[in-house]
Motif scaffolding. Structure first.
Motif, PDB file in Angstrom:
ATOM      1  N   LEU A  61      -8.114  -6.214   2.833  1.00  0.00           N
ATOM      2  CA  LEU A  61      -9.246  -7.128   3.068  1.00  0.00           C
ATOM      3  C   LEU A  61      -8.933  -8.689   3.351  1.00  0.00           C
ATOM      4  O   LEU A  61      -9.761  -8.967   4.213  1.00  0.00           O
ATOM      5  CB  LEU A  61      -9.778  -7.115   1.400  1.00  0.00           C
ATOM      6  N   HIS A  64      -8.814  -8.046   7.046  1.00  0.00           N
ATOM      7  CA  HIS A  64      -9.679  -7.842   7.873  1.00  0.00           C
ATOM      8  C   HIS A  64     -11.069  -9.188   7.918  1.00  0.00           C
ATOM      9  O   HIS A  64     -11.450  -9.204   8.893  1.00  0.00           O
ATOM     10  CB  HIS A  64     -10.631  -6.896   7.035  1.00  0.00           C
ATOM     11  N   TYR A  65     -10.999  -9.728   6.735  1.00  0.00           N
ATOM     12  CA  TYR A  65     -11.798 -10.717   6.649  1.00  0.00           C
ATOM     13  C   TYR A  65     -11.171 -12.447   7.081  1.00  0.00           C
ATOM     14  O   TYR A  65     -11.857 -13.324   7.555  1.00  0.00           O
ATOM     15  CB  TYR A  65     -12.560 -11.020   5.080  1.00  0.00           C
ATOM     16  N   ILE A  66      -9.966 -12.562   6.884  1.00  0.00           N
ATOM     17  CA  ILE A  66      -9.298 -13.954   7.051  1.00  0.00           C
ATOM     18  C   ILE A  66      -8.668 -13.931   8.331  1.00  0.00           C
ATOM     19  O   ILE A  66      -8.950 -14.488   9.261  1.00  0.00           O
ATOM     20  CB  ILE A  66      -8.418 -14.321   5.829  1.00  0.00           C
ATOM     21  N   LYS A  68      -8.517 -11.188  10.701  1.00  0.00           N
ATOM     22  CA  LYS A  68      -9.481 -10.889  11.656  1.00  0.00           C
ATOM     23  C   LYS A  68      -8.474 -10.067  12.686  1.00  0.00           C
ATOM     24  O   LYS A  68      -9.092 -10.133  13.781  1.00  0.00           O
ATOM     25  CB  LYS A  68     -10.657 -11.560  12.194  1.00  0.00           C
ATOM     26  N   ASN A  70      -8.171  -6.556  12.680  1.00  0.00           N
ATOM     27  CA  ASN A  70      -8.613  -5.080  12.802  1.00  0.00           C
ATOM     28  C   ASN A  70      -7.510  -4.053  12.222  1.00  0.00           C
ATOM     29  O   ASN A  70      -7.697  -3.121  12.398  1.00  0.00           O
ATOM     30  CB  ASN A  70      -8.763  -4.681  14.213  1.00  0.00           C
TER      31      ASN A  70
END
Length: 82
Positions: A61, A64-66, A68, A70
């Motif tokens: 996560l 994915h979110y920090i 970025k 992929n």
């Protein structure tokens, strides 16, 4: 390893037990101190596994979110890359 430790601790318990409705073998002479020790290993390894899964999820996560990058999308088999 966890299932083997669980089954072995049941075997050493010396009491009749069932797995999926089938009667399983058990020791004629119970070795309860060793069974308790094996149950302790079983619980410790299970806790370690849960922590490992949680840390792996947090890292995915984070990427994915920090970050970025992929990384999470690449792990999913049917997702197209952005």
């Amino acid at each position: 390893t966890l299932p083997v430790l669980g089954v072995y601790s049941r075997y050493l318990g010396g009491k009749e037990w069932y797995l999926f409705g089938l009667s399983m073998p058990f020791a004629d002479v119970a070795d309860r101190p060793q069974a308790r020790m094996i149950i302790g290993w079983h619980k410790t390894l299970a806790s370690f596994g849960y922590w490992l899964i949680g840390l792996h999820t947090a890292a995915a996560l984070f990427h994915h979110y920090i970050v970025k990058d992929n990384a999470l999308v690449r792990m999913l088999p049917l997702m197209k890359k952005r």
